[in-house]
Motif scaffolding. Structure first.
Motif, PDB file in Angstrom:
ATOM      1  N   ASP A 133       3.721  52.249   4.735  1.00 52.24           N
ATOM      2  CA  ASP A 133       4.518  53.152   3.901  1.00 52.24           C
ATOM      3  C   ASP A 133       5.390  54.083   4.745  1.00 52.24           C
ATOM      4  O   ASP A 133       6.517  54.411   4.362  1.00 52.24           O
ATOM      5  N   ALA A 149       9.530  54.345   4.673  1.00 56.27           N
ATOM      6  CA  ALA A 149      10.249  55.619   4.600  1.00 56.27           C
ATOM      7  C   ALA A 149      11.212  55.770   5.778  1.00 56.27           C
ATOM      8  O   ALA A 149      12.350  56.223   5.600  1.00 56.27           O
ATOM      9  N   THR A 209      14.261  53.704   5.155  1.00 53.01           N
ATOM     10  CA  THR A 209      15.136  54.364   4.181  1.00 53.01           C
ATOM     11  C   THR A 209      15.917  55.493   4.845  1.00 53.01           C
ATOM     12  O   THR A 209      17.121  55.647   4.615  1.00 53.01           O
ATOM     13  N   TYR A 212      17.836  62.742   1.640  1.00 51.75           N
ATOM     14  CA  TYR A 212      16.742  63.700   1.437  1.00 51.75           C
ATOM     15  C   TYR A 212      17.235  65.126   1.673  1.00 51.75           C
ATOM     16  O   TYR A 212      18.162  65.354   2.448  1.00 51.75           O
ATOM     17  N   VAL A 272       6.423  60.378   1.934  1.00 49.25           N
ATOM     18  CA  VAL A 272       5.848  59.043   2.087  1.00 49.25           C
ATOM     19  C   VAL A 272       5.260  58.619   0.750  1.00 49.25           C
ATOM     20  O   VAL A 272       4.466  59.350   0.147  1.00 49.25           O
ATOM     21  N   ARG A 273       5.645  57.441   0.298  1.00 46.16           N
ATOM     22  CA  ARG A 273       5.144  56.917  -0.976  1.00 46.16           C
ATOM     23  C   ARG A 273       3.631  56.720  -0.871  1.00 46.16           C
ATOM     24  O   ARG A 273       3.144  56.265   0.156  1.00 46.16           O
ATOM     25  N   ARG A 274       2.909  57.064  -1.933  1.00 50.65           N
ATOM     26  CA  ARG A 274       1.464  56.880  -2.074  1.00 50.65           C
ATOM     27  C   ARG A 274       0.606  57.832  -1.246  1.00 50.65           C
ATOM     28  O   ARG A 274      -0.600  57.925  -1.459  1.00 50.65           O
TER      29      ARG A 274
END
Length: 98
Positions: A36, A40, A43, A51, A63-65
């Motif tokens: 993950d 990020a 991205t 961002y 960070v996703r999750r």
């Protein structure tokens, strides 16, 4: 055009420490965290200004999750990752790295 992403040694240590902690909680979870973080970072490389600025010229991606923020600065032709920190940490821990 994607920008080159550089991790400061402190940011690398942040990532390693978190991955180790997650792997102790459940085997394989550390690798999921790393995956993950890499998503990020990709991205950020592709769209570094997506961002928000959170302090001076430092930006934060989430960070996703996982409850971690990636704090970074965009230079002319690269991105410098200052810290990868848990959301509950006091901002002073990463701000002193700017």
């Amino acid at each position: 055009m994607s920008l080159k992403v550089y991790l400061r040694p402190e940011a690398e240590a942040d990532i390693e420490d978190a991955a180790t902690w997650y792997d102790r909680q459940r085997k394989g979870l550390g690798q999921e965290f790393l995956d993950d973080v890499l998503v990020a970072l990709d991205t950020i490389s592709e769209n570094p200004n997506i961002y928000p600025v959170v302090h001076r010229q430092s930006r934060r991606a989430v960070v996703r999750r996982f409850p971690f923020g990636i704090f970074y600065r965009v230079d002319e032709d690269s991105v410098v990752v200052l810290a990868v920190m848990h959301g509950s940490r006091h901002p002073r821990h990463w701000k002193k790295r700017t």
